[in-house]
Motif scaffolding. Structure first.
Motif: not given
Length: 580
Positions: A45-58
């Protein structure tokens, strides 16, 4: 239909940086799939892509966190396939685990409302008086539905993974890796993966607000990894590309299932499918569990499948799973009858010397079942290796089609080209490169059939109409072993765009007999070897096989393990046989 056998080429082997502990066979298989670095094989799981770059996720996280804090009513609107069912169930379970007081789901019945968040579904949703409406695995094309929900005073969060059109819905937030301007690299993420990422962001937002550490209202912070069994099932079921990110999600979900830590509903599906959960692989999710879950949406109401995934009661899960198993048997009977009719019609067409089989094939009968045409199109496509659209009756005067394609023919783009060339011919359409759906007027079926055939002839070559089996070469007699089969099983998960290893070789055909009416059981001896190996070839043409005059064959196969009464042996799962 001509079948061409092609062996995968291994490129850039010299520059590859794969783990040194891999056997030469596994290295060769990875290299042939474009894997050249150890990082691409990480499944933790540490290698899973971070959600930081997903548009509008915040924005999405704030919307849902506010709704939870303010005890607002949250309604999840899903799709009626396995991805939609797993997405809906995941949303309900995770939001409840985070402390949402009012969260429920609504899934359109395909026969009454069709696909997605339509104004008609919004009217149904109004009865539950939601403050926040969340779409899962749909919504990116629901312009009118989102507008209707907003006019009714609801906030709307769209989570989806389908391709966006030129206009986006006016939602409060849209989370979709495939929407314009989203830099998230996981473009193959299924709908269930998208809502999983959103829920992880919601948990982080609530944690930031002190939601789980409030001394007056102590709440347990859910472990999001505990939901990965559901994510794995939906990801494999939706046949999205198993890139490195999706392989992590599927691998981790399978680990939970094998460890006995899965949802009661998933364990019950495995039980009715006669699969051992401790030995489950990705193909079991795709070919055994998912069809039973999908059967609810195809023939009845997908609410049954969602309830199965949500329930905590193992006995109730078994009851629901048995109902789904019955629906799946009914679906297979309907599909078998429709396929027989379709192939009979095609055979008549081929026998007519004045005509040849269309390059783009359309099929329609006014008594076909709308819930099964997608599978029918897929089965016929596999048989004739041409783009196929199967139609069934829809609303008054209309018919609905489900399309399946072959490599080199982007089916959604083809429908768009036809729609542009013949305005008004296609009422609506949507989909991907390999699968799509559409609606036309019944009276326009002849014109559309001709337009579809012409579009196929415009874009395809005759060589592309040949079925091509791409293999990983030969296995030596020594490699045809349990040890190799275990290595291959562990090297996955295998799936779309990361195909399970397929091999070809020459064998002596020692014995052949029909089992189950249309499956060929064989005993083979590899060229240069002496040990007998069992093989099974499903759904053969019984007009051609068995044929006792054939003694030597080239076989295209997957290496599998047969487990029977505690005994484990190597078995070949045959894809193709031709005399040598």
């Amino acid at each position: 239909m001509t079948v061409t056998i092609v062996r995968r080429e291994v490129t850039d082997a010299a520059s590859a940086e794969l783990p040194p502990n891999l056997t030469p066979l596994i290295q060769r298989i990875y290299l042939a799939r474009g894997i050249s670095h150890a990082r691409e094989l990480e499944r933790t799981l540490p290698y899973l892509e971070s959600n930081q770059s997903i548009k509008d996720i915040d924005k999405a996280a704030v919307l849902l966190a506010d709704a939870i804090e303010q005890q607002q009513r949250i309604l999840i609107v899903g799709d009626f396939d396995a991805d939609g069912a797993t997405s809906s169930a995941l949303g309900v379970l995770a939001l409840r685990a985070m402390g949402a007081a009012f969260v429920d789901f609504l899934v359109p019945n395909r026969f009454e409302y069709g696909y997605g968040l339509s104004p008609a579904i919004v009217d149904v949703a109004k009865h539950q008086r939601p403050d926040l409406l969340v779409t899962v695995d749909n919504g990116i094309s629901s312009i009118d539905g989102v507008q209707a929900a907003k006019e009714a005073g609801m906030k709307v969060l769209v989570t989806d993974h389908h391709l966006a059109g030129e206009v986006l819905p006016d939602a409060d937030a849209i989370v979709n890796p495939n929407q314009p301007g989203c830099p998230f690299p996981g473009k193959n993420t299924a709908g269930v993966g998208v809502i999983f990422y959103v829920l992880c962001a919601v948990r982080a937002e609530l944690e930031k607000r002190g939601w789980f550490t409030d001394p007056h209202h102590p709440r347990r912070k859910p472990n999001m990894a505990s939901f990965l069994d559901i994510v794995a099932l939906g990801t494999v079921a939706d046949v999205v590309g198993l890139d490195s990110n999706n392989r992590i999600l599927v691998h981790q979900g399978l680990n939970r299932i094998r460890a006995g830590a899965a949802r009661p509903g998933i364990l019950a599906l495995a039980e009715v499918a006669k699969r051992d959960p401790s030995r489950l692989v990705a193909s079991d999710l795709g070919f055994a569990l998912a069809p039973r879950l999908n059967a609810a949406g195809r023939l009845d109401d997908m609410s049954l499948g969602i309830e199965l995934l949500i329930t905590e009661d193992p006995m109730h899960a078994r009851y629901l799973a048995s109902q789904l198993d019955s629906l799946n048997r009914e679906r297979r009977e309907i599909e078998g009858s429709m396929k027989e009719e379709a192939l009979r019609d095609l055979a008549k067409l081929e026998l007519d010397e004045a005509q040849e089989l269309p390059w783009g094939v359309c099929l329609y009968q006014d008594d076909w079942h709308q819930g099964v045409i997608g599978i029918l199109a897929s089965r016929v496509k596999e048989k004739i290796h041409r783009p196929v659209i199967a139609f069934a009756p829809g609303d008054e005067g209309q018919i609905k089609g489900s399309a399946r394609s072959i490599p080199g023919f982007h089916i959604r783009d083809a429908l768009e080209a036809i729609s542009t060339r013949y305005p008004g011919l296609v009422i609506k359409f949507g989909g991907h490169a390999m699968a799509a759906g559409l609606t036309i007027n019944e009276q326009d079926y002849p014109q559309f059939s001709d337009a579809f055939d012409q579009e196929a002839r415009r874009l395809l070559t005759s060589e592309q109409l040949e079925s091509c089996l791409v293999t990983d070469g030969e296995l030596t007699p020594f490699e045809l072993s349990l040890d190799t089969a275990e290595q291959l099983r562990e090297a996955g998960p295998w799936g779309q765009n990361f195909p399970e290893p397929l091999f070809d070789g020459i064998f002596e055909l020692q014995d052949q007999r029909l089992v189950g009416g249309h499956h060929l059981k064989m005993v083979l001896v590899p060229e240069g070897g002496s040990d007998w190996i069992d093989a099974i070839w499903f759904n053969i043409d019984t007009r051609q096989w068995p044929d006792t005059s054939i003694k030597k064959v080239r076989v295209v196969y997957k290496l599998d393990i047969n487990e029977f009464r505690g005994r484990r042996s190597v078995q070949l799962m045959v894809e193709h046989v031709e005399p040598v």
